[in-house]
Each structure stands twice: as structure tokens, then as C-alpha cells.
Scaffold this active site. Structure first.
Site, mmCIF file in Angstrom:
data_model
loop_
_atom_site.group_PDB
_atom_site.id
_atom_site.type_symbol
_atom_site.label_atom_id
_atom_site.label_comp_id
_atom_site.label_asym_id
_atom_site.label_seq_id
_atom_site.Cartn_x
_atom_site.Cartn_y
_atom_site.Cartn_z
ATOM 1 N N ASP A 141 21.758 -37.716 -43.052
ATOM 2 C CA ASP A 141 21.782 -36.718 -41.983
ATOM 3 C C ASP A 141 22.094 -35.333 -42.564
ATOM 4 O OD1 ASP A 141 21.595 -35.659 -39.458
ATOM 5 O OD2 ASP A 141 23.591 -36.278 -38.819
ATOM 6 N N GLN A 252 26.385 -43.579 -39.292
ATOM 7 C CA GLN A 252 27.505 -42.656 -39.032
ATOM 8 C C GLN A 252 28.477 -43.316 -38.060
ATOM 9 O OE1 GLN A 252 24.566 -39.581 -38.113
ATOM 10 N NE2 GLN A 252 25.665 -38.142 -39.417
ATOM 11 N N ARG A 282 33.971 -25.160 -40.353
ATOM 12 C CA ARG A 282 33.100 -25.507 -39.227
ATOM 13 C C ARG A 282 33.381 -26.961 -38.870
ATOM 14 N NH1 ARG A 282 28.477 -28.513 -38.410
ATOM 15 N NH2 ARG A 282 26.757 -27.671 -37.190
ATOM 16 N N ASP A 284 32.340 -30.059 -37.056
ATOM 17 C CA ASP A 284 31.071 -30.588 -36.547
ATOM 18 C C ASP A 284 31.283 -31.455 -35.308
ATOM 19 O OD1 ASP A 284 28.185 -31.131 -36.997
ATOM 20 O OD2 ASP A 284 28.874 -33.198 -37.253
ATOM 21 N N GLU A 326 31.517 -26.438 -33.338
ATOM 22 C CA GLU A 326 30.098 -26.730 -33.175
ATOM 23 C C GLU A 326 29.979 -27.670 -31.982
ATOM 24 O OE1 GLU A 326 26.146 -28.671 -33.798
ATOM 25 O OE2 GLU A 326 28.043 -29.695 -34.027
ATOM 26 N N HIS A 395 19.981 -25.191 -38.809
ATOM 27 C CA HIS A 395 19.388 -26.390 -39.404
ATOM 28 C C HIS A 395 19.018 -27.437 -38.360
ATOM 29 C CE1 HIS A 395 23.427 -27.530 -38.519
ATOM 30 N NE2 HIS A 395 23.133 -28.792 -38.772
ATOM 31 N N ARG A 520 13.715 -32.334 -38.130
ATOM 32 C CA ARG A 520 14.521 -31.125 -38.358
ATOM 33 C C ARG A 520 14.359 -30.644 -39.806
ATOM 34 N NH1 ARG A 520 20.353 -33.006 -36.536
ATOM 35 N NH2 ARG A 520 19.608 -34.845 -37.625
HETATM 36 C C1 OTU Z 1 25.713 -31.746 -35.515
HETATM 37 O O1 OTU Z 1 24.806 -31.555 -34.467
HETATM 38 C C2 OTU Z 1 25.026 -31.262 -36.779
HETATM 39 O O2 OTU Z 1 24.749 -29.910 -36.681
HETATM 40 C C3 OTU Z 1 23.784 -32.094 -36.990
HETATM 41 O O3 OTU Z 1 23.027 -31.642 -38.077
HETATM 42 C C4 OTU Z 1 24.206 -33.525 -37.169
HETATM 43 O O4 OTU Z 1 23.081 -34.349 -37.204
HETATM 44 C C5 OTU Z 1 25.127 -34.009 -36.054
HETATM 45 O O5 OTU Z 1 26.128 -33.066 -35.667
HETATM 46 C C6 OTU Z 1 25.879 -35.229 -36.511
HETATM 47 O O6 OTU Z 1 26.770 -34.916 -37.531
HETATM 48 O O7 OTU Z 1 26.819 -32.804 -32.569
HETATM 49 O O8 OTU Z 1 27.686 -30.900 -30.847
HETATM 50 O O9 OTU Z 1 20.717 -31.853 -31.138
HETATM 51 O O10 OTU Z 1 22.667 -30.414 -31.917
HETATM 52 O O11 OTU Z 1 23.709 -33.579 -33.073
HETATM 53 C C7 OTU Z 1 26.409 -30.923 -31.238
HETATM 54 C C8 OTU Z 1 21.439 -32.469 -32.089
HETATM 55 C C9 OTU Z 1 26.133 -31.878 -32.354
HETATM 56 C C10 OTU Z 1 22.555 -31.608 -32.581
HETATM 57 C C11 OTU Z 1 23.837 -32.356 -32.433
HETATM 58 C C12 OTU Z 1 24.929 -31.577 -33.069
#
Ligand code: OTU
Length: 657
Positions: A141, A252, A282, A284, A326, A395, A520
């Protein structure tokens, strides 16, 4: 706040700390711990107080914080103290960021260090380097499946390379943002391996179930994040013979934050990277941190409490370090990640402005600013000392996360309008030149998101292929218009690597079995440095975009009104093609800036006579700071050419008051 229970508990905890910690001179640590402890204890107690081991876990947490404080370098400590005394430092208009993969951008960390002058040439002084911790060699991922929270993937470099990069960035006045993927680990992580051997301690790090009873209850209300490639939210693990919660990809594993040991491990990981020089972390997928049967398992109150607790702990050890949330969720939910019921941010200081991003794309497709105006007006004011990360591409895919009520107010049907946008950006809509791909199509709900690079989505790829100069020109204008918006809206603009030289979709991922299922990757390029050289040749696409952005970035940095003090005032102008707002700096009252953007292919006019201080009779010749030109006026009407925007300064226009 002084409160007896937490105060006596704090004393008890300090007595119980390991002797090597007790012997140190930890003055700044203790003053901060004292100031934050009431909150830390309250939150910890709320989340974990019902457990027998709750006090010993709290001792462990304080030990982790103290241990990481002791480890923190003198340089970082100095930065912490400087930022504490200038605590609004990150709201300045001087910050401009870029998100990049170290390997895609420059091969590895060493290569990235060598390319820092390129970032500086453009005016970038903050780099978000996408995940670089150890991850599976196959599908990972994009690094968001972490196998070791303490080491760097050898394909990207070493801890020494990072130290060298950090030092070089600091000398250049650049900030580094790193990812800590707090919601899950990869299935190769040591904790997973131990859980697989049947170790109950580590099975409790994840959500693991013997049968489908609980998973089935969860599935009733949980949406699917990657419905095409990873349907459902649970994966059967052969080794254990049990079900595991895996909200994202099957490899995951979601971490169980109802276990305080998990929380402490992740605070430790955050502080570990803070000590390796990250200025910004950041976090996630923060919306997903708390799982509750009967809910979507997103944006739960406890997820917010966990983030507050993380912030409070980080402030004690590394107060100069900021958090980015995020959370790509509904507009009214995103803003809560700054913290609720507070004045100044108490969760994350920075959040992705996914709402603005999606609204900008909507305005590109419709050529009007109806929904953009509506969506921005509906957003509540954010807290003080909180700022947006404004971006056009990143990304990930583009999710159409608008509020349905806003879509209706703007005059559309939510279902039909979202469908139109997907069709538009995937080139299915008649007349659309966009070259995106649908991502995450869900047959059950009809939802879809969009993948594709900025240039391909905006029609540049198609225009170049056809050799259509007018269309190329149109695409270039749109690229600058969108950047003009993220540079002036309020917040840190985050450019996406490759966009500055017009990088197109890259379909080579289809040849790699670990990437082919996830489109993506079409917008996660490898920079072609020969192509990048063309930015020095007049008249090339690379030069026009690079120089255009470079100039806008340089100008932004000179405009104090573009700092983010919640100092934006939306202006209703009664022309659906225009997006208009005022910016002003609370401490520099003289300079106001009027931002006007025209999303249409025809010129538009704006009546300045009714706009208070912007009445032409009160100002001399207008000056657009973005272009350095004087915009045309017809009587009291400002003329805005197709797909153009202005940053009109009240001061530098020879304002006569
Ligand atoms: C984030 O993404 C990351 O930016 C993605 O690249 C990862 O695939 C994902 O977490 C898992 O680690 O969780 O709160 O539309 O916007 O998966 C938003 C999909 C997330 C992403 C969503 C996002």
C-alpha cells in the site's frame, strides 16, 4: 488545572519511575508534564480506567515520554523552546510544502538530499516524505503497511541517510513531515508474528475473532474502503485459524486502541520519529482509530480522545512537533480533528483540507463556483492555532466528499452530480478531455472515486496529443488557477511532486503485479530528471508551469494577509462563475487582498462599486500581485479573463483610503 486526584497520582508515578530517569535533570520535562498531567490522566482514565493494569500502564506511558525526552537532542530541544515561545510559527504564509515519495522523486533518501536545491528553486520549504519505514517487499500500500516502526526500508535508505537529510534540510530552513501509520501494521510486523504463534499479549494488539459472530455484526454498518481489491473488513488468518479486522487491505491489520499497550507503543513510535528530526508527523487514517459495533467505525468520539491524548503526550516530550490529521471524511467531521469545544487546537494542528480539494475539482468540471461557494460557506470556523493543508492532488484518489445538503443547495441532485463528476474526470462525459480512472468503485452503493495526475485530469495530456495549442493553453491556465487558490486560501499549500513540471499519468504500474490492482499508482510518478531540465528552456510546458508556480509561491510569501489567522471573508458576488474572498492580517490592517477567480471559459465581470473598500474610486490603478499586471476595469466593473485569478492588493494598488 490543579486537581487533587491527578496531582497525587502524578507524585506517585514520579516515585515509581525507573531510577535512571529519576536521577536526571528533567526540568522542562517536569514543568510540561505538570501542566498537561491533569488532561493526560483524565483522558487515560476515561479510555482505560476500567482495566486492572491502568495505573501501571500510566507509569509505563510516563516512562516512555521521559525516556524519549532524555534521548531528544540539544538541537531539537532548542527548537522546541523557540517554537513554544513563538507558538504561531506555522501559521505564516512563508510555508509552502510538497508531498513526495523519496524513491519516486529521487531514487532514495540520499538522492532526495541531493535534490533539495530543486525544491528550493521552486520555493518549497516543507517536504512531506511518504512512508519510508520497513514494509513488505511485495504489495505494501505504498508503504502504508508498516512492518517495523523503528527502521527505514533499505530500498529507501538508512537512519544515517535520514539524519543527513534532516541536517541538510534544517540548514536550508526546510521542514520535514513524516508519516506514522497509527491505525494498522502490515501482516509482517513482529506483533503479528507473535500473535500468530498464539501469544495472547499480542493477539490483544489486534481485533481477532474465533468465528464470524462479531465480524458479521461489524459488517452490518462498516463501509468498505477498497471494495474492489479488499472487500469486507475482516480477513481469515490460516495460521491462527481466526478472523482479523483488516479495514484497508487484507495485509493491513487494524490496531486495537482499546488496549493501552497499543496506545503507548504508538506514542513511542511518534516520539521516536520526532527525535529523528521530524518537524511534523502525519497521522494516517485517524478517523478509523476506534471500532464500535453498530457504527461505521469512523469519527468515533474515542478516536478524538486518543488523538488528544497523543497530542498532550507529544507536547510534554517534543512540544515543537506538529500533527497532521489525515482524515478524508465529511466536511463537518474533518474540522473536528483540530479538537472540539476548544479555542485553540488540541488534537492536530494541521488537517488535510479534503473538502476544498474536492470542491475545486467540482468547479473545474462544472466551470462554475456554485458548489465551491456553498461548500466553503457551510464550513464552521476552525479553531485558533489550527491550519489547513490545502492541496489539489496527492498520492491518493479524489473522493467526492461533499455534503449532500450543499449539493442540493447548489441546485444539483447528489447522486446524479457525483456520477457526473466521475464520468467527467474519467473522460466518459461528452466533451471531457480528462484522462482519469475510476477508483474504489462499489457495485453495492454506486460510489466511486477518481485516480489520475493533475495534468491528465485537467486535459493537458489529451491537448498535447492532439497538438491543440488552445487546449494546452487552457490546461496551463487551469493548473495555475488551482494553485493560485491553494496558495491564497489560508493554510499551508501542499504541492504534489511532478505537478510542477506537468507530469502525466504513468501506467507502468500495470506491469507490476504488486501494484496493478491499485490505479492510484498512475499518479505516483518517477521523476524524469531530463524532462525536469526542460524547465530551463523557454516555452516548454515544464518551464511554463514551473516558472508560473515559482512566481506565485514567491509572491505568496510576501503577503502577510495570506497567513492563516482565520482571516478569510467570503464575498457573495452574484456571479456563479466567480469565487471571491478577502484576506487580511490582524496585525497588518493596511493590507487587504481581494482574491477573485473565474472558473469559466468566458470572461466575467465583477461589480466593485458595492464591495466597500474595493470601490475603484477609492483606489488608484488596481494591482494584481499574482501577475504584476493591472487588471482591466470597465467603469466600476472588474474584468476577469477566462480561467484567470487575481490577488488584488489594497495597499500596493496605491490605495487612497
Ligand atoms: C490513507 O488514506 C493513505 O493516504 C492511503 O494511501 C492508504 O492506503 C490508507 O490510508 C491506508 O493506510 O484512511 O482517512 O480513499 O483516502 O484510505 C482517509 C482512500 C484514509 C484514502 C483513505 C485514506
Amino acid at each position: 488545572m490543579y486537581e487533587q486526584v491527578s496531582h497525587s497520582l502524578l507524585n506517585e508515578i514520579l516515585d515509581r519511575l525507573k531510577p535512571e530517569i529519576q536521577r536526571r535533570n528533567l526540568r522542562h520535562f517536569y514543568t510540561r508534564l505538570g501542566a498537561n498531567f491533569y488532561v493526560i490522566h483524565s483522558l487515560f482514565h476515561h479510555l482505560y480506567g476500567s482495566r486492572d493494569d491502568s495505573t501501571s500502564q500510566l507509569v509505563r506511558l510516563v516512562e516512555v515520554m521521559a525516556g524519549r525526552y532524555i534521548e531528544r537532542s540539544k538541537t531539537l530541544e532548542k527548537i522546541d523552546r523557540a517554537r513554544e515561545s513563538n507558538h504561531n510559527w506555522f501559521l505564516s504564509q512563508e510555508w509552502v510544502g510538497m508531498a513526495l515519495y523519496a524513491d519516486g522523486f529521487a531514487g532514495d533518501l540520499e538522492g532526495m538530499e541531493q535534490r533539495l536545491p530543486y525544491l528550493q528553486e521552486l520555493g518549497i520549504n516543507m517536504a512531506h516524505v511518504m512512508p519510508m519505514m520497513v514494509c513488505p517487499t511485495g504489495a505494501s500500500d505504498g508503504g502504508y503497511a508498516v512492518s517495523d516502526f523503528r527502521n527505514i526500508d533499505p530500498r529507501i535508505g538508512t537512519l544515517d541517510d535520514l539524519a543527513s537529510l534532516v541536517e541538510s534540510m534544517r540548514k536550508r530552513g526546510m521542514l520535514l513531515a513524516l508519516d506514522v501509520v497509527v491505525n494498522h501494521t502490515s501482516d509482517e510486523h513482529e506483533w503479528v508474528q507473535k500473535a500468530r504463534t498464539g501469544d495472547p499479549k499480542y493477539q490483544d494488539y489486534f481485533y481477532i475473532f474465533d468465528d464470524r459472530e462479531v465480524p458479521d455484526m461489524f459488517e452490518e454498518t462498516m463501509p468498505e474502503i477498497f471494495p474492489e481489491t479488499a472487500p469486507g473488513n475482516f480477513t481469515w488468518d490460516e495460521t491462527m485459524g481466526k478472523w482479523v479486522m483488516t479495514v484497508f487491505n487484507r495485509y493491513q491489520w487494524d490496531l486495537n486502541y482499546s488496549n493501552p499497550a497499543v496506545f503507548i507503543e504508538m506514542v513511542d513510535a511518534i516520539l521516536y520519529w520526532a527525535n529523528r528530526g521530524a518537524d511534523i508527523i502525519r497521522l494516517d487514517a485517524v478517523a478509523f482509530l476506534w471500532k464500535k459495533i453498530g457504527t461505521t467505525c469512523q469519527n468515533e468520539r474515542e478516536a478524538h480522545l486518543i488523538l488528544q491524548l497523543m497530542k498532550d503526550c507529544c507536547q510534554v516530550t517534543a512540544p515543537g512537533v506538529l500533527f497532521i490529521a489525515e482524515a478524508i471524511v465529511a466536511p463537518l467531521e474533518i474540522i473536528k480533528y483540530f479538537g472540539e469545544d476548544a479555542i485553540i487546537a488540541k488534537e492536530c494542528e494541521i488537517a488535510y483540507n479534503a473538502t476544498f480539494m474536492a470542491l475545486l475539482w467540482e468547479a473545474v468540471a462544472t466551470k462554475n463556483a456554485n458548489l465551491l461557494n456553498q461548500g466553503i460557506r457551510s464550513l464552521p470556523d476552525k479553531l485558533d492555532r489550527a491550519t489547513w493543508l490545502n492541496y489539489i492532488r496527492c498520492h491518493d484518489d479524489i473522493g467526492l466528499g461533499f455534503d449532500d445538503a450543499d449539493i442540493i443547495k447548489a441546485g444539483y441532485n447528489p447522486y446524479a452530480h457525483r456520477r457526473f463528476l466521475v464520468d467527467y474526470f474519467t473522460g466518459q462525459f461528452e466533451g471531457s478531455e480528462a484522462r482519469g480512472q475510476p477508483f474504489g468503485r462499489n457495485a453495492k452503493t454506486g460510489d466511486a472515486r477518481i485516480s489520475g495526475s493533475l495534468t491528465s485530469l485537467i486535459g493537458l495530456e489529451a491537448a498535447l496529443e492532439r497538438g491543440d495549442e488552445a487546449a494546452v493553453d487552457r490546461a496551463l491556465k487551469l493548473i495555475l488557477l488551482l494553485h493560485g487558490m491553494i496558495l491564497s486560501f489560508g493554510g499551508i499549500p501542499l504541492l504534489y511532486y511532478g505537478d510542477e513540471i506537468g507530469t502525466l499519468n504513468d501506467c507502468s504500474f500495470l506491469q507490476d503485479e504488486n501494484k496493478a490492482g491499485d490505479n492510484r499508482w498512475m499518479h505516483r510518478p518517477r521523476i524524469d530528471w531530463e524532462k525536469a531540465e526542460l524547465r530551463h528552456r523557454h516555452g516548454t510546458i515544464e518551464q511554463m508551469i514551473f516558472d508560473g508556480l515559482k512566481k506565485l509561491i514567491a509572491v505568496r510569501k510576501t503577503i502577510p494577509a495570506f497567513a492563516d489567522y482565520n482571516n478569510r471573508e467570503m464575498i457573495h458576488v452574484g456571479n456563479e462563475h466567480l469565487f471571491v474572498f478577502n484576506r487580511s492580517h490582524p496585525e497588518v490592517p493596511d493590507e487587504k487582498v481581494l482574491v477573485v477567480a473565474n472558473f469559466d471559459d468566458s470572461p466575467q465581470h465583477l461589480e466593485l462599486g458595492t464591495l466597500g473598500i474595493w470601490q475603484p474610486m477609492r483606489i488608484g490603478p488596481l494591482q494584481d500581485l499574482a501577475s504584476g499586471e493591472s487588471p482591466a476595469l470597465f467603469k466600476e466593473q472588474l474584468v476577469i479573463p477566462p480561467l484567470r485569478f487575481y490577488w488584488i492588493s489594497s495597499q500596493r494598488a496605491g490605495f487612497t483610503g
